[in-house]
Scaffold this motif. Structure first.
Motif, PDB file in Angstrom:
ATOM      1  N   LEU A   1       0.740   4.174  -2.855  1.00 19.09           N
ATOM      2  CA  LEU A   1       0.498   5.580  -2.541  1.00 19.09           C
ATOM      3  C   LEU A   1       1.678   6.457  -2.945  1.00 19.09           C
ATOM      4  O   LEU A   1       1.494   7.551  -3.488  1.00 19.09           O
ATOM      5  N   LEU A   2       2.885   5.977  -2.718  1.00 19.77           N
ATOM      6  CA  LEU A   2       4.060   6.738  -3.141  1.00 19.77           C
ATOM      7  C   LEU A   2       4.077   6.913  -4.657  1.00 19.77           C
ATOM      8  O   LEU A   2       4.448   7.974  -5.164  1.00 19.77           O
ATOM      9  N   ALA A   3       3.657   5.897  -5.376  1.00 18.92           N
ATOM     10  CA  ALA A   3       3.578   6.002  -6.833  1.00 18.92           C
ATOM     11  C   ALA A   3       2.556   7.062  -7.240  1.00 18.92           C
ATOM     12  O   ALA A   3       2.836   7.908  -8.091  1.00 18.92           O
ATOM     13  N   LEU A   4       1.382   7.039  -6.621  1.00 16.20           N
ATOM     14  CA  LEU A   4       0.351   8.017  -6.952  1.00 16.20           C
ATOM     15  C   LEU A   4       0.785   9.435  -6.619  1.00 16.20           C
ATOM     16  O   LEU A   4       0.598  10.361  -7.416  1.00 16.20           O
ATOM     17  N   TYR A   5       1.360   9.610  -5.466  1.00 16.95           N
ATOM     18  CA  TYR A   5       1.786  10.941  -5.034  1.00 16.95           C
ATOM     19  C   TYR A   5       2.898  11.474  -5.934  1.00 16.95           C
ATOM     20  O   TYR A   5       2.899  12.645  -6.303  1.00 16.95           O
ATOM     21  N   ASN A   6       3.848  10.602  -6.287  1.00  8.93           N
ATOM     22  CA  ASN A   6       4.918  11.020  -7.181  1.00  8.93           C
ATOM     23  C   ASN A   6       4.395  11.339  -8.575  1.00  8.93           C
ATOM     24  O   ASN A   6       4.840  12.298  -9.201  1.00  8.93           O
TER      25      ASN A   6
ATOM     26  N   TYR B   1       8.261   2.781  -7.967  1.00  8.45           N
ATOM     27  CA  TYR B   1       7.380   2.220  -6.932  1.00  8.45           C
ATOM     28  C   TYR B   1       6.386   1.218  -7.518  1.00  8.45           C
ATOM     29  O   TYR B   1       6.139   0.164  -6.933  1.00  8.45           O
ATOM     30  N   LEU B   2       5.823   1.536  -8.675  1.00  5.54           N
ATOM     31  CA  LEU B   2       4.887   0.603  -9.308  1.00  5.54           C
ATOM     32  C   LEU B   2       5.593  -0.688  -9.713  1.00  5.54           C
ATOM     33  O   LEU B   2       5.046  -1.784  -9.506  1.00  5.54           O
ATOM     34  N   ASN B   3       6.783  -0.577 -10.271  1.00  3.51           N
ATOM     35  CA  ASN B   3       7.538  -1.775 -10.653  1.00  3.51           C
ATOM     36  C   ASN B   3       7.854  -2.638  -9.443  1.00  3.51           C
ATOM     37  O   ASN B   3       7.762  -3.864  -9.511  1.00  3.51           O
ATOM     38  N   ASN B   4       8.234  -2.000  -8.333  1.00  2.66           N
ATOM     39  CA  ASN B   4       8.518  -2.754  -7.107  1.00  2.66           C
ATOM     40  C   ASN B   4       7.281  -3.493  -6.623  1.00  2.66           C
ATOM     41  O   ASN B   4       7.351  -4.657  -6.226  1.00  2.66           O
ATOM     42  N   LEU B   5       6.162  -2.809  -6.650  1.00  5.30           N
ATOM     43  CA  LEU B   5       4.916  -3.435  -6.203  1.00  5.30           C
ATOM     44  C   LEU B   5       4.549  -4.611  -7.115  1.00  5.30           C
ATOM     45  O   LEU B   5       4.243  -5.700  -6.639  1.00  5.30           O
ATOM     46  N   ILE B   6       4.599  -4.390  -8.416  1.00  8.06           N
ATOM     47  CA  ILE B   6       4.229  -5.436  -9.380  1.00  8.06           C
ATOM     48  C   ILE B   6       5.171  -6.631  -9.285  1.00  8.06           C
ATOM     49  O   ILE B   6       4.729  -7.777  -9.319  1.00  8.06           O
ATOM     50  N   SER B   7       6.459  -6.372  -9.144  1.00  2.00           N
ATOM     51  CA  SER B   7       7.457  -7.444  -9.111  1.00  2.00           C
ATOM     52  C   SER B   7       7.446  -8.235  -7.809  1.00  2.00           C
ATOM     53  O   SER B   7       7.641  -9.448  -7.812  1.00  2.00           O
ATOM     54  N   ASN B   8       7.239  -7.545  -6.697  1.00  2.00           N
ATOM     55  CA  ASN B   8       7.415  -8.185  -5.386  1.00  2.00           C
ATOM     56  C   ASN B   8       6.126  -8.568  -4.666  1.00  2.00           C
ATOM     57  O   ASN B   8       6.179  -9.319  -3.691  1.00  2.00           O
ATOM     58  N   TYR B   9       4.996  -8.058  -5.118  1.00  2.00           N
ATOM     59  CA  TYR B   9       3.750  -8.310  -4.395  1.00  2.00           C
ATOM     60  C   TYR B   9       2.612  -8.699  -5.351  1.00  2.00           C
ATOM     61  O   TYR B   9       1.587  -8.028  -5.416  1.00  2.00           O
TER      62      TYR B   9
ATOM     63  N   GLU C   1       0.839  -1.204   0.000  1.00  2.00           N
ATOM     64  CA  GLU C   1       0.000   0.000   0.000  1.00  2.00           C
ATOM     65  C   GLU C   1       0.872   1.251   0.000  1.00  2.00           C
ATOM     66  O   GLU C   1       0.587   2.231  -0.695  1.00  2.00           O
ATOM     67  N   LYS C   2       1.935   1.203   0.764  1.00  2.00           N
ATOM     68  CA  LYS C   2       2.864   2.335   0.827  1.00  2.00           C
ATOM     69  C   LYS C   2       3.455   2.608  -0.557  1.00  2.00           C
ATOM     70  O   LYS C   2       3.496   3.748  -1.010  1.00  2.00           O
TER      71      LYS C   2
END
Length: 78
Positions: free
Chosen positions: A36-41, A53-61, A32-33
């Motif tokens: 949100l960081l992706a959206l805010y950025n 941030y989006l790549n990290n989320l997609i790759s790791n979660y 979630e963090k």
């Protein structure tokens, strides 16, 4: 911190909202963090950071409830 970050974001204080999120407890759900960081950025115009941030989320979660939302957001950058 989450509520405070949201208020800052809604007031257009994107950089302050981003900095506040970065200092959130590690116990807060990281997926979630990242989302949100992706959206805010993205809103602040920092597409490169949002993409990271989006790549990290997609790759790791891949099981995250934010996974599909992240993929949709990622498509808006292309």
């Amino acid at each position: 911190r989450m509520i405070y970050s949201d208020v800052l974001y809604r007031l257009g204080e994107y950089e302050e909202a981003i900095n506040n999120l970065k200092f959130m407890s590690e116990e807060y759900p990281i997926d979630e963090k990242y989302f949100l960081l992706a959206l805010y950025n993205k809103k602040s115009g920092n597409i490169q950071a949002a993409t990271v941030y989006l790549n990290n989320l997609i790759s790791n979660y891949p099981e995250s409830e934010y996974y599909k939302l992240a993929k949709l957001q990622f498509k808006t950058f292309k």
